[in-house]
Write a protein that holds these residues in place. Structure first.
Motif, short mmCIF file in Angstrom:
data_model
loop_
_atom_site.label_atom_id
_atom_site.label_comp_id
_atom_site.label_asym_id
_atom_site.label_seq_id
_atom_site.Cartn_x
_atom_site.Cartn_y
_atom_site.Cartn_z
N ASP A 111 15.89 -56.96 16.81
CA ASP A 111 15.98 -58.03 15.76
C ASP A 111 17.34 -57.73 14.67
OD1 ASP A 111 13.66 -58.94 16.93
OD2 ASP A 111 12.39 -58.84 15.14
N PHE A 112 17.82 -58.91 14.57
CA PHE A 112 18.89 -58.79 13.24
C PHE A 112 18.15 -58.51 12.11
CE2 PHE A 112 20.54 -61.73 16.69
CZ PHE A 112 21.81 -61.34 17.02
N GLY A 113 18.71 -57.84 10.89
CA GLY A 113 18.29 -57.65 9.88
C GLY A 113 18.53 -56.37 9.23
N THR A 114 18.65 -56.27 7.82
CA THR A 114 18.58 -54.95 7.16
C THR A 114 17.93 -55.45 5.82
OG1 THR A 114 19.81 -53.33 6.52
CG2 THR A 114 20.80 -55.68 6.25
N ILE A 115 17.42 -54.30 5.18
CA ILE A 115 17.00 -54.21 3.85
C ILE A 115 18.28 -53.82 3.15
CG2 ILE A 115 14.54 -53.54 4.02
CD1 ILE A 115 14.97 -50.77 3.36
N GLY A 116 18.15 -54.27 1.82
CA GLY A 116 19.50 -53.79 0.98
C GLY A 116 19.24 -54.17 -0.54
N PRO A 158 13.34 -57.30 5.38
CA PRO A 158 12.54 -56.01 5.70
C PRO A 158 11.85 -56.30 7.41
CG PRO A 158 11.59 -56.98 3.81
CD PRO A 158 12.47 -57.85 4.46
N LEU A 159 12.05 -55.64 8.21
CA LEU A 159 11.65 -55.49 9.76
C LEU A 159 10.68 -54.15 9.63
CD1 LEU A 159 14.72 -56.86 11.51
CD2 LEU A 159 12.71 -57.99 10.76
N ASP A 160 9.66 -54.27 10.69
CA ASP A 160 8.78 -53.38 11.33
C ASP A 160 9.69 -52.39 12.12
OD1 ASP A 160 8.07 -54.29 13.76
OD2 ASP A 160 7.34 -55.98 12.43
N ILE A 161 9.06 -51.14 12.48
CA ILE A 161 10.02 -50.04 13.26
C ILE A 161 10.19 -50.82 14.55
CG2 ILE A 161 8.04 -48.64 13.84
CD1 ILE A 161 10.04 -46.43 13.67
N GLU A 162 9.17 -51.37 15.09
CA GLU A 162 9.16 -51.92 16.47
C GLU A 162 10.20 -53.13 16.76
OE1 GLU A 162 5.23 -50.32 15.47
OE2 GLU A 162 6.36 -51.74 14.82
N GLN A 195 20.50 -50.46 13.45
CA GLN A 195 20.55 -50.95 12.03
C GLN A 195 21.55 -51.68 11.69
OE1 GLN A 195 17.83 -50.21 10.77
NE2 GLN A 195 16.71 -48.43 11.29
N TYR A 196 22.78 -51.63 12.26
CA TYR A 196 24.01 -52.22 12.19
C TYR A 196 23.91 -53.71 12.90
CZ TYR A 196 25.97 -47.89 10.57
OH TYR A 196 26.24 -46.78 9.85
N LYS A 197 22.66 -53.96 13.37
CA LYS A 197 22.54 -55.56 13.83
C LYS A 197 22.26 -56.51 12.74
CE LYS A 197 20.50 -58.07 17.86
NZ LYS A 197 19.95 -57.97 18.94
N VAL A 198 23.04 -57.05 12.38
CA VAL A 198 22.66 -58.09 11.35
C VAL A 198 23.37 -59.51 12.03
CG1 VAL A 198 22.78 -56.49 9.37
CG2 VAL A 198 24.95 -57.45 10.21
N MET A 199 22.85 -60.77 11.06
CA MET A 199 23.22 -62.06 11.39
C MET A 199 23.75 -62.63 10.01
SD MET A 199 24.05 -64.35 13.36
CE MET A 199 23.32 -63.97 14.89
N PRO A 200 24.97 -62.91 9.74
CA PRO A 200 25.90 -62.95 10.89
C PRO A 200 26.46 -61.57 11.21
CG PRO A 200 26.70 -63.64 8.81
CD PRO A 200 25.40 -63.67 8.58
N CYS A 257 17.46 -49.85 7.18
CA CYS A 257 18.56 -50.02 6.25
C CYS A 257 19.95 -49.61 6.76
CB CYS A 257 18.08 -48.89 5.18
SG CYS A 257 19.47 -48.93 3.80
N ILE A 258 20.90 -50.59 6.67
CA ILE A 258 22.20 -50.51 7.22
C ILE A 258 22.91 -49.39 6.38
CG2 ILE A 258 23.26 -52.14 5.81
CD1 ILE A 258 24.68 -53.24 8.28
N TYR A 259 22.54 -49.18 5.22
CA TYR A 259 23.20 -48.31 4.45
C TYR A 259 22.98 -46.82 4.63
CZ TYR A 259 24.60 -52.41 2.17
OH TYR A 259 24.82 -53.61 1.67
N HIS A 260 21.81 -46.57 5.53
CA HIS A 260 21.39 -45.26 5.52
C HIS A 260 22.46 -43.96 6.11
CE1 HIS A 260 18.51 -42.03 6.65
NE2 HIS A 260 19.08 -41.74 7.85
N GLY A 261 22.52 -42.94 5.25
CA GLY A 261 23.45 -42.17 5.43
C GLY A 261 24.77 -42.19 4.87
#
Length: 419
Positions: free
Chosen positions: A323-328, A309-313, A275-280, A394-398
């Motif tokens: 994959d890179f990316g997060t919802i926010g 948004p990305l699917d769980i796979e 979930q912390y894999k984002v670009m940049p 979601c990178i913010y989960h928790g």
């Protein structure tokens, strides 16, 4: 219809009512009266919330919804609904779909699908056909149906002549060219920031130089051609310095930062959570502090959720292959407010409106209602499973955030979260 907002603290530096608690009466989408107290009998709808604050309508400059092509990740209808729930009045929808939004009919499709939403869809067209970086997309035609900006989402414009021609071509109609800051030759197979954490974890790194080299090139072309350039989601202290110098020299350049870069550094990668894999990539503490300073001094124009948004796979893989990316969207205000404080957060969420052609307004009598409603004090812990976005990457989960939206009003349309 008459809407009455009761006892709201107004945050709008351009308004005489800034930092004052006022009632606001809106009639048919126009602010009719602002006063210390207004009789509720005058209103069809009364909005009275604890610790209610009102600001100029927030704008998110980088949002992806999937549709068409990736509706399982997010539909336009639900994405716009989530935007309204998040207090946003305007969202820029990226050309990150299948097919790519690279022609007039594709822009019209998104416009038709979003026209009933209370949130204004600012449709971003692709810079090149199919976002392949080879041939220019139909930028003028897209602009005639309301497309103000052009961007191959997360794909660097490697052809420097193509960037030059695009900046020249868009000048007669005031188009905004976006260029993602990444020198791919320095980022081959990289997945995280190149630094101490990447070495300790054995993950391939992407240096901040990969970002700054591309920014240096793009600013050099902008200086030669003129035009308007936007550099989305910068992430390093060196990038802030480059853009600050470019603005000082008079170049028409704007830039954004993703909200998650204001809260997190590569220290969070210890558990290999994708979930912390984002670009940049998330960078180090010195970069994080420089980004905050850049927002506070006006070098960085605004904050975006960079909602993708990305699917769980796509995420439940080994870190290298995810994959890179997060919802926010839902976390945008809470994260920005926590990092910057409330007034600076409002500035960051409204600072890019002009660059993307959103009408200027203020919270004054006679002006169109363009308002975000929120409580800046409410703290909450993010649970990705309960968020209204279809995807849950979601990178913010928790994590605990501060500040939540009550809703938004834009002209005669509105959304309140308890209705």
């Amino acid at each position: 219809m008459q809407v009455l907002i009761k006892s709201a603290t107004i945050l709008d530096r351009a308004s005489d009512h800034h930092n004052k608690k006022r009632d606001i009466l809106i009639f048919n989408g126009i602010i009719q009266k602002i006063a210390a107290s207004i009789d509720q009998k005058e209103a069809d709808l009364v909005i009275d919330k604890p610790n209610l604050h009102v600001s100029l309508g927030w704008f998110d400059s980088s949002v992806s919804f999937g549709e068409p092509g990736y509706e399982h990740r997010e539909t336009l209808a639900n994405g716009m609904q989530v935007s309204a729930q998040s207090g946003l009045c305007h969202v820029a929808i990226n050309a990150n779909s299948a097919p790519i939004t690279d022609n007039k009919s594709a822009v019209s499709f998104i416009a038709q699908r979003t026209e009933d939403s209370p949130v204004n869809a600012v449709i971003v067209g692709a810079l090149t056909q199919g976002s392949k970086g080879i041939d220019q997309a139909e930028m003028f035609d897209m602009n005639t149906v309301g497309c103000p900006s052009f961007y191959d989402y997360k794909r660097p414009t490697d052809d420097v002549n193509l960037l030059k021609l695009s900046l020249q071509y868009t000048q007669p109609f005031g188009g905004l060219v976006q260029s993602f800051p990444l020198e791919k030759g320095l980022a081959t197979k990289g997945v995280v920031h190149e630094g101490i954490a990447s070495t300790q974890l054995g993950l391939k790194g992407i240096s901040s130089t990969a970002e700054t080299l591309r920014i240096q090139r793009d600013l050099g072309i902008l200086e030669y051609t003129g035009g308007k350039l936007h550099i989305p989601t910068i992430s390093s202290a060196a990038s802030v310095k480059l853009i600050k110098a470019a603005k000082k020299s008079g170049l028409d350049v704007s830039c954004s930062v993703a909200a998650h870069h204001l809260l997190f550094t590569d220290d969070v990668l210890e558990g290999f959570d994708t979930q912390y894999k984002v670009m940049p990539p998330l960078r180090d503490e010195a970069d994080r502090k420089a980004l905050i300073k850049g927002l506070l001094d006006g070098t960085i124009d605004g904050v975006t959720s960079d909602h993708n948004p990305l699917d769980i796979e796509s995420k439940k893989k080994e870190f290298d292959h995810a994959d890179f990316g997060t919802i926010g969207l839902e976390c945008l205000f809470g994260a920005t407010n926590k990092a910057l404080g409330t007034e600076a957060a409002v500035d960051a969420l409204t600072g890019l409106r002009a660059a993307f052609g959103i009408n200027s307004t203020t919270i004054e009598e006679g002006q169109t209602a363009d308002l975000s409603l929120f409580d800046p004090q409410e703290t909450w812990t993010v649970d990705a499973k309960t968020l209204p976005s279809f995807s849950k990457n979601c990178i913010y989960h928790g994590h605990k955030l501060q500040g939540k939206a009550y809703g938004m009003i834009l002209g005669e349309k509105y959304h309140l979260n308890d209705e």
